[in-house]
Enzyme design. Structure first.
Site, PDB file in Angstrom:
ATOM      1  N   ARG A 132       0.831  -1.187   0.000  1.00  0.00           N
ATOM      2  CA  ARG A 132       0.000   0.000   0.000  1.00  0.00           C
ATOM      3  C   ARG A 132       0.873   1.248   0.000  1.00  0.00           C
ATOM      4  O   ARG A 132       1.915   1.303   0.660  1.00  0.00           O
ATOM      5  CB  ARG A 132      -0.884  -0.005   1.253  1.00  0.00           C
ATOM      6  CG  ARG A 132      -1.856   1.158   1.378  1.00  0.00           C
ATOM      7  CD  ARG A 132      -2.880   1.140   0.292  1.00  0.00           C
ATOM      8  NE  ARG A 132      -4.074   1.927   0.654  1.00  0.00           N
ATOM      9  CZ  ARG A 132      -4.965   2.341  -0.220  1.00  0.00           C
ATOM     10  NH1 ARG A 132      -4.810   2.071  -1.512  1.00  0.00           N
ATOM     11  NH2 ARG A 132      -6.026   3.019   0.159  1.00  0.00           N
ATOM     12  N   THR A 475      -9.023   0.128 -10.508  1.00  0.00           N
ATOM     13  CA  THR A 475      -8.158  -0.894  -9.906  1.00  0.00           C
ATOM     14  C   THR A 475      -8.198  -2.144 -10.786  1.00  0.00           C
ATOM     15  O   THR A 475      -8.962  -2.217 -11.744  1.00  0.00           O
ATOM     16  CB  THR A 475      -8.601  -1.219  -8.461  1.00  0.00           C
ATOM     17  OG1 THR A 475      -8.519  -0.037  -7.673  1.00  0.00           O
ATOM     18  CG2 THR A 475      -7.764  -2.293  -7.809  1.00  0.00           C
ATOM     19  N   GLU A 495      -5.700   3.859  -7.834  1.00  0.00           N
ATOM     20  CA  GLU A 495      -6.917   4.464  -7.288  1.00  0.00           C
ATOM     21  C   GLU A 495      -7.907   4.785  -8.402  1.00  0.00           C
ATOM     22  O   GLU A 495      -8.427   3.874  -9.016  1.00  0.00           O
ATOM     23  CB  GLU A 495      -6.601   5.701  -6.430  1.00  0.00           C
ATOM     24  CG  GLU A 495      -7.798   6.312  -5.736  1.00  0.00           C
ATOM     25  CD  GLU A 495      -8.534   5.376  -4.781  1.00  0.00           C
ATOM     26  OE1 GLU A 495      -9.583   5.793  -4.270  1.00  0.00           O
ATOM     27  OE2 GLU A 495      -8.092   4.258  -4.546  1.00  0.00           O
ATOM     28  N   ASP A 517      -7.797   8.314  -0.238  1.00  0.00           N
ATOM     29  CA  ASP A 517      -8.476   7.290   0.556  1.00  0.00           C
ATOM     30  C   ASP A 517      -8.419   7.592   2.049  1.00  0.00           C
ATOM     31  O   ASP A 517      -9.094   6.945   2.846  1.00  0.00           O
ATOM     32  CB  ASP A 517      -7.871   5.908   0.292  1.00  0.00           C
ATOM     33  CG  ASP A 517      -8.512   5.219  -0.896  1.00  0.00           C
ATOM     34  OD1 ASP A 517      -9.503   5.743  -1.427  1.00  0.00           O
ATOM     35  OD2 ASP A 517      -8.023   4.151  -1.304  1.00  0.00           O
ATOM     36  N   SER A 536      -8.109   0.985   2.880  1.00  0.00           N
ATOM     37  CA  SER A 536      -8.444   0.435   1.566  1.00  0.00           C
ATOM     38  C   SER A 536      -9.590  -0.554   1.712  1.00  0.00           C
ATOM     39  O   SER A 536      -9.851  -1.074   2.796  1.00  0.00           O
ATOM     40  CB  SER A 536      -7.222  -0.280   0.971  1.00  0.00           C
ATOM     41  OG  SER A 536      -7.558  -0.965  -0.221  1.00  0.00           O
TER      42      SER A 536
END
Length: 654
Positions: A132, A475, A495, A517, A536
């Site tokens: 991430r 995504t 994203e 996010d 997420s």
């Protein structure tokens, strides 16, 4: 019962009495080769509102030699070739990821990150590789607020340098190959170089990409526009997708390794691009980035064990939360398109998303009640709020899982009395990095129970990046398996489609907008902090039955990922569907807002009954997710690719 993966895997080993799965796949294969979605399916999926389809229209293949399922035929071909050449599931997944950067640049790439599950057959252990994106050292909790103290509109903040998180995809590739791979990076990256290079096996624009380019062309920076709209005209379906700058970048990574991205000239170009558009990212932020390798979360549901990502992905806890909430309703007695099934799911979604928003964030910064959320007594308490005869009314408040969580929320004391004094002894570059990391660590102490309770009370509904009806699944997800029993489930993202819409000039890849996010308003567990990972919904999943890998599944789609994955698992386990049927089955979506979204195929009469129960049914259907999955059946893999985008599955020739 919920918990960390280690205890569950020990229990699985006790059940099976063995730990080595190298002989897990035996027998001859009926390899079907590369199978793409039918043209009719592609055409209906492009507008984001697919018509109801049958399981026969889901691309499938069967083989004992291995399997690849991805969103694009070229990426699937590349991964299948790696398996045929003797590579393992991780090797194939890496090659697929590189290829997707070329053929699906709007969905993922080296300018982004994601979450990856790896099942190692030799070890009989599942690993979670968290890549991430992280906030740079200069990030601030109030950076998405305007001068009036209100959140900057999403359409503005997601295309600024402030939105760019430090990318993690290449670090995941590097770590995964070193830990699990059998092929060198330079071999696995070469097919992507060929696809990007003019005069080689040039990639072409498919209908889906053409539509997304047309929608976003006015938002591109000059570098992106020169690639996707050369001469000012957006590329159309069938056009060559020429990306010489990207080919050069991939060649540099091939020749010098991933450090060329995190410390070399590419890092300098990324930092310059971000800073020129209002961000704070520096080359120090890039150099400091690393992935984490952990065990996934797990939940026992009916006769399977579901393993998926831990925080900062909310996928594992929320998928598990949803399925456990509906488990005791015996929905299999009502049928997969019954009013009772959709109603129970919607009620579970409302509660699970309320808890998600109140309690979840980066686990290194916020202490989430992960055991409490999956505690049987807490689940029973939340389940008692659900009646099959009527819908509850909003707002759906979060529960109190802390009452069922062992121990107390942790506190962290400052590590040093004066971090600035410590930094003065270092050179300027090191001081900047150290101060940022200390600030990030000290921020844990601010994420106390009071802040969580304040965030939970009266929390607003989701700030949708795009109207859900137009959100067709940003995504990408892909999954691989090999003849030794190794499996990979990987969801990768930048994203929004094309991320920030910013390409790094001269280097040919798009930059993510993952930091959007984070909550724009400070104060909760998902507020912005330096070096922190935003929450997420990504849910790459591996499901086990009787201690053996049984199924992989994942999907794109923002917050709809969670509900898509949960419903596919439910379709297979509760309703006994085959994999293609489980993916084709129409899905619904709801969160802690009142609206209930639905796909074509949800019967009109059922929708009317749901409305009569009190659900806020949307007038028009939407498309939800785009699953890629592999099922293990009778010693063979069954691969499937969703018709909602132009997916493809492939298997090595026997």
């Amino acid at each position: 019962m919920g918990g960390h993966d280690t205890r569950s895997e020990e229990r699985d080993r006790e059940r099976t009495g063995r730990t080595n799965r190298r002989d897990f796949l035996l027998g001859s294969a009926a390899a079907l080769g590369l199978s793409a979605v039918p043209a009719s399916a592609r055409a209906s999926a492009v507008d984001g509102r697919p018509r109801a389809m049958q399981a026969e229209e889901v691309a499938t293949a069967t083989s004992a030699e291995g399997m690849v399922s991805s969103v694009h035929p070229e990426a699937t071909r590349v991964g299948t070739n790696v398996l045929e050449d003797g590579g393992n599931a991780v090797d194939a997944a890496v090659a697929v990821q590189f290829a997707l950067n070329v053929v699906q640049p709007h969905g993922s790439g080296i300018g982004g990150g994601g979450f990856m599950l790896v099942y190692s057959a030799d070890e009989d252990v599942t690993y979670a590789v968290d890549n991430r994106e992280r906030a740079p050292v200069g990030a601030d909790p109030e950076m998405f607020l305007g001068e009036d103290g209100e959140p900057i509109p999403f359409d503005q903040r997601h295309m600024s340098g402030q939105a760019v998180g430090v990318p993690g995809t290449l670090r995941a590739i590097d770590v995964a190959l070193k830990r699990f791979g059998t092929r060198p990076l330079e071999r696995l990256i070469q097919p992507a170089i060929d696809l990007a290079s003019p005069g080689f096996r040039e990639a072409t624009v498919d209908a889906y990409l053409a539509e997304v380019i047309a929608e976003e062309v006015d938002n591109f920076n000059d570098a992106a526009r020169s690639v996707f709209a050369p001469g000012g005209e957006p590329l159309e379906a069938g056009d060559s997708l020429l990306q010489p700058d990207l080919a050069d970048t991939l060649e540099l990574i091939r020749d010098e390794g991933v450090e060329a991205f995190y410390r070399g000239e590419i890092a300098e170009a990324i930092a310059e691009t971000v800073q020129d558009t209002g961000g704070t990212m520096t080359t120090n932020d890039l150099a400091a980035y690393n992935v984490t390798m952990d065990h996934p979360e797990y939940v026992e549901y009916e006769d399977v064990v579901i393993r998926t990502m831990s925080l900062p992905s909310s996928g594992g806890l929320t998928v598990g939360h949803v399925l456990k909430l509906v488990e005791s309703f015996d929905l299999g007695e009502y049928g997969p398109r019954s009013t009772e099934k959709y109603h129970a799911l919607a009620e579970a979604f409302h509660r699970a998303y309320a808890d998600r928003g109140a309690y979840m964030g980066d686990k290194l910064f916020a202490d989430a009640p992960w055991q409490g959320l999956l505690d049987e007594e807490y689940l029973a308490e939340r389940r008692d709020e659900i009646s099959l005869s009527t819908a509850t009314e909003p707002p759906w408040e979060p529960g109190d899982p802390w009452a069922y969580q062992p121990g107390e929320p942790y506190r962290t004391s400052p590590l040093v009395a004066d971090p600035a004094e410590m930094a003065r002894s270092l050179d300027a570059e090191s001081a900047e990095t150290v101060l940022g990391m200390l600030a990030a660590l000290l921020a844990v102490s601010r994420s106390d129970a009071g802040a969580r309770a304040g965030a939970a009370a009266g929390r607003p509904g989701p700030d949708r990046a795009t109207p859900l009806a137009a959100d067709r699944g940003q995504t990408t997800h892909f999954t691989t398996a090999d003849s030794e029993g190794n499996m990979v489930s990987w969801t990768s993202t930048i994203e929004q489609f094309f991320g920030t819409k910013m390409m790094v000039p001269g280097y040919g890849f798009m930059l993510n907008n993952e930091l959007t996010d984070f909550d724009a308003t400070p104060g909760g567990p998902n507020e912005v902090r330096p070096n922190k990972r935003p929450l997420s919904s990504t849910s790459p999943t591996i499901v086990f039955r009787d201690g053996e890998p049984f199924m992989t599944v994942g999907s794109p789609g923002g917050t709809t990922i969670i509900t898509t994955v949960a419903q596919i698992i439910q379709n297979v386990t509760t309703f006994g569907m085959g994999l293609a049927e489980a993916i084709a089955e129409p899905r619904i979506y709801a969160d802690d807002d009142p609206e209930l979204y639905w796909e074509d195929g949800v019967p009109e009469g059922v929708r009317e009954e749901l409305s009569g129960l009190g659900h806020a049914i949307q007038d028009e259907s939407v498309g939800l997710g785009n699953a890629q999955a592999i099922l293990v059946r009778d010693g063979e893999y069954v691969g499937a690719a969703d018709f909602r985008r132009a997916g493809a599955v492939g298997a090595p020739e026997s």
